[in-house]
Design an enzyme around this catalytic site. Structure first.
Site, PDB file in Angstrom:
ATOM      1  N   HIS A  84      -6.320   6.593  -7.776  1.00  0.00           N
ATOM      2  CA  HIS A  84      -5.799   7.529  -6.776  1.00  0.00           C
ATOM      3  C   HIS A  84      -4.292   7.387  -6.619  1.00  0.00           C
ATOM      4  O   HIS A  84      -3.724   6.328  -6.808  1.00  0.00           O
ATOM      5  CB  HIS A  84      -6.545   7.401  -5.440  1.00  0.00           C
ATOM      6  CG  HIS A  84      -6.217   6.195  -4.625  1.00  0.00           C
ATOM      7  ND1 HIS A  84      -7.066   5.710  -3.650  1.00  0.00           N
ATOM      8  CD2 HIS A  84      -5.145   5.368  -4.604  1.00  0.00           C
ATOM      9  CE1 HIS A  84      -6.518   4.660  -3.080  1.00  0.00           C
ATOM     10  NE2 HIS A  84      -5.362   4.427  -3.644  1.00  0.00           N
ATOM     11  N   ASN A 104      -8.856   2.902  -8.533  1.00  0.00           N
ATOM     12  CA  ASN A 104      -9.652   4.029  -9.050  1.00  0.00           C
ATOM     13  C   ASN A 104      -8.752   5.169  -9.542  1.00  0.00           C
ATOM     14  O   ASN A 104      -9.214   6.261  -9.804  1.00  0.00           O
ATOM     15  CB  ASN A 104     -10.630   4.531  -7.982  1.00  0.00           C
ATOM     16  CG  ASN A 104      -9.909   5.068  -6.744  1.00  0.00           C
ATOM     17  OD1 ASN A 104      -8.677   5.123  -6.711  1.00  0.00           O
ATOM     18  ND2 ASN A 104     -10.672   5.446  -5.729  1.00  0.00           N
ATOM     19  N   GLU A 155      -8.282  11.081  -4.230  1.00  0.00           N
ATOM     20  CA  GLU A 155      -9.308  10.253  -4.854  1.00  0.00           C
ATOM     21  C   GLU A 155      -9.844  10.920  -6.127  1.00  0.00           C
ATOM     22  O   GLU A 155      -9.613  12.122  -6.339  1.00  0.00           O
ATOM     23  CB  GLU A 155     -10.458  10.058  -3.856  1.00  0.00           C
ATOM     24  CG  GLU A 155     -10.040   9.387  -2.546  1.00  0.00           C
ATOM     25  CD  GLU A 155      -9.844   7.885  -2.673  1.00  0.00           C
ATOM     26  OE1 GLU A 155      -9.288   7.420  -3.688  1.00  0.00           O
ATOM     27  OE2 GLU A 155     -10.245   7.157  -1.748  1.00  0.00           O
ATOM     28  N   ASP A 204       0.997   9.526   2.906  1.00  0.00           N
ATOM     29  CA  ASP A 204      -0.314   9.605   3.545  1.00  0.00           C
ATOM     30  C   ASP A 204      -0.388   8.768   4.821  1.00  0.00           C
ATOM     31  O   ASP A 204       0.517   7.978   5.108  1.00  0.00           O
ATOM     32  CB  ASP A 204      -1.413   9.183   2.561  1.00  0.00           C
ATOM     33  CG  ASP A 204      -1.058   7.897   1.804  1.00  0.00           C
ATOM     34  OD1 ASP A 204      -0.114   7.197   2.234  1.00  0.00           O
ATOM     35  OD2 ASP A 204      -1.708   7.603   0.795  1.00  0.00           O
TER      36      ASP A 204
END
Ligand code: PGA
Length: 533
Positions: free
Chosen positions: A138, A136, A143, A67
């Site tokens: 991810h 979280n 996400e 990413d």
């Protein structure tokens, strides 16, 4: 998903780097999927030093990063281009043209995403994908709530990710609110995946990952559908348990161990129909246990000989059975198999009466005499089957006490509870007015507890029996002390529930310069040792 639980971050980094190194060494033209974030930094450090020392070669390797923030300039020190140059690309012999990071400067992110996906395909797909995990859940910038089928795409970052990543920027407002990321489907196409997690801030999300659920709310859980994923985490990131299995001739004991505590234990009758039936029984219990207590590795104690991983046991249907291999194939877990007496000695050494010491001899007094030798907190195996403490001869020409091992006058023939009972029966028969004789006749046999009851009842003959028994026991203890000079000798077995009597009598007959202690884990020593191997 396989789980490797490491002591700390340093070990996580080393294990991850070793897996990458194996990949490059087995396929020099590998395509790597790489990750940024704080977690993989230690792995990159290891890879850089392996490359410098000639252990790995990046000259034919291609890489694709997961990413990049959007929009961001590649020379911004928070860009992932910058990160990768800083931590890996500029320090190893990878060709710059073979490295790929999504372009955060593009005016046409959709086109960039399509091109990126195409480039991965054209390179033959990713052989090994390295992933971190967000708090979280991810992976990459996929996400919670992510689209399962997404390929490389532009995505909005959630508040929690912006918050978590703001530590790298001057202020939260500086964190880009979007990113280009490989999608879940691009990640799942990788042939092999390693997922790294370290630190207590990842504990909750890793706990979810180790549960049964697969949900887009925790995107990392989607990795569970992939056939070759290894989670490498440290103890602070992972609620994990070790499973100790103590296989006996009549019962199998299972113990779930958290650090040094057994948090759950039970036993089932041993299925002795066949080795397959017994192995399946253990696998079934493991499957039940791991639903409630995620297990990261299994240790098994088994009576019998283990030579080159092959178990043979006279009490169980194992005959050159590769128990370790069969159990690890059926559970997908790392498995260790060890002789049960050695396991008990290790348990006592690491979590019981020997835990303050490093060099321990454990003597188990039962039907026979067993035990284990622990040197520097490790089981001493010799060529494979050392530690047969019952089988050194204390009487070389004693024809009356042949031992099943082939010798005569073995320590076991004098110090086992069987030997104690034989001695007591002889003394009782010679002293028919004694309490010991009365108990013998009432019960038509004697056992360790009846001998102790007679002793407690003030029986002089029982006292004499115990004096003689302890004198014989002391010969073995002193011999072992002379050979090994251990830090402590630990006595275990049912008879040691009256360790007070044994130790008192021992101090009367032997002057020892090392402590002799009574097992504190009792019959749980085996499951502790198996789990803590
Ligand atoms: P971290 O981030 O390694 O900095 O914890 C991981 C991630 O967000 O994927």
């Amino acid at each position: 998903m396989r789980v490797i639980v490491c002591e700390n971050y340093k070990e996580v980094s080393k294990r991850a780097a070793e897996i990458v190194a194996d990949q490059l060494n087995s396929k020099p033209y590998s395509v790597l999927g790489l990750a940024t974030g704080s977690t993989p930094i230690g792995m990159y450090e290891n890879l850089v030093s392996m490359n410098k020392s000639g252990k790995i070669d990046f000259s034919s390797v291609k890489s694709f990063n997961l990413d990049e923030y959007y929009p961001i300039k590649r020379d911004n020190d928070q860009s992932y281009h910058y990160f990768m140059n800083e931590h890996l690309f500029s320090k190893v012999n990878i060709k710059p043209e073979n490295t790929h990071v999504p372009n955060g400067e593009t005016d046409d992110p959709q086109k960039e995403c399509d091109l990126y996906e195409e480039l991965i395909e054209r390179s033959g797909g990713i052989d090994l994908q390295v992933l971190g995990i967000g708090q979280n859940g991810h992976i990459g910038f996929n996400e919670p709530g992510t689209n399962l089928c997404a390929k490389t795409h532009l995505t909005d970052l959630t508040d929690s990710t912006i918050e978590a990543n703001s530590r790298f920027f001057e202020k939260k407002e500086d964190v880009p609110t979007q990113a280009i990321t490989m999608g879940i489907s691009s990640i799942l196409k990788a042939k092999k995946i390693i997922l790294l997690a370290s630190g207590s801030n990842k504990k909750q999300v890793v706990e979810e990952l180790m549960s049964d659920s697969i949900t887009t709310n925790n995107p990392a859980t989607l990795l569970k559908v992939h056939p070759d994923v290894i989670l490498i985490c440290d103890k602070s990131a992972c609620s994990y348990y070790d499973l100790g299995v103590d296989i006996g001739g009549t019962a199998i004991k299972f113990g779930v161990v958290d650090g040094n505590n057994v948090v759950h234990k039970y036993k089932v009758d041993t299925n002795k129909d066949s080795s397959e039936a017994l192995i399946n029984q253990i696998v079934k219990e493991y499957e039940k246990i791991t639903k409630e207590y995620p297990i990261s590795k299994i240790g098994v104690g088994v009576p019998g000989r283990i030579i080159n991983s092959l178990v043979s046991s006279s009490n169980l249907p194992f005959d050159n059975t590769n128990l370790k291999q069969e159990l690890s194939l059926k559970t997908g877990m790392p498995v260790k198999v060890e002789n049960d007496a050695n396991c008990a000695a290790l348990g006592e050494a690491l979590a019981g009466a020997g835990k303050e010491y490093k060099n321990i001899i454990m003597i188990t007094l039962g039907t026979g005499v067993g035990g284990g030798i622990i040197i520097k907190n490790k089981i001493y195996h010799g060529r494979g089957d050392a530690g047969e403490i019952g089988h050194f001869a204390v009487n070389y020409d004693d024809d009356k006490t042949p031992c099943p091992c082939g010798l005569t006058g073995c320590f076991e023939q004098y110090a086992s509870v069987t030997a104690l009972v034989k001695l007591a029966e002889k003394y009782a028969n010679d002293n028919k007015d004694s309490l010991l004789y009365k108990l013998y006749k009432e019960n038509s046999k004697l056992d360790g507890m009846l001998i102790m009851s007679a002793y407690d009842g003030g029986c002089r003959i029982a006292d004499e029996v115990l004096n003689e028994y302890v004198k014989r026991l002391s010969v073995g203890i002193l011999s072992l002390r002379n050979i090994f000079s251990p830090d402590v000798i630990v006595l275990s077995g049912g008879i040691t529930s009256r360790g007070d009597v044994l130790l008192q009598k021992l101090s009367n007959v032997a002057s020892l310069d090392i402590p002799v202690k009574i097992s504190s884990l009792k019959s749980d020593a085996g499951i502790y040792g198996a789990a803590l191997m």
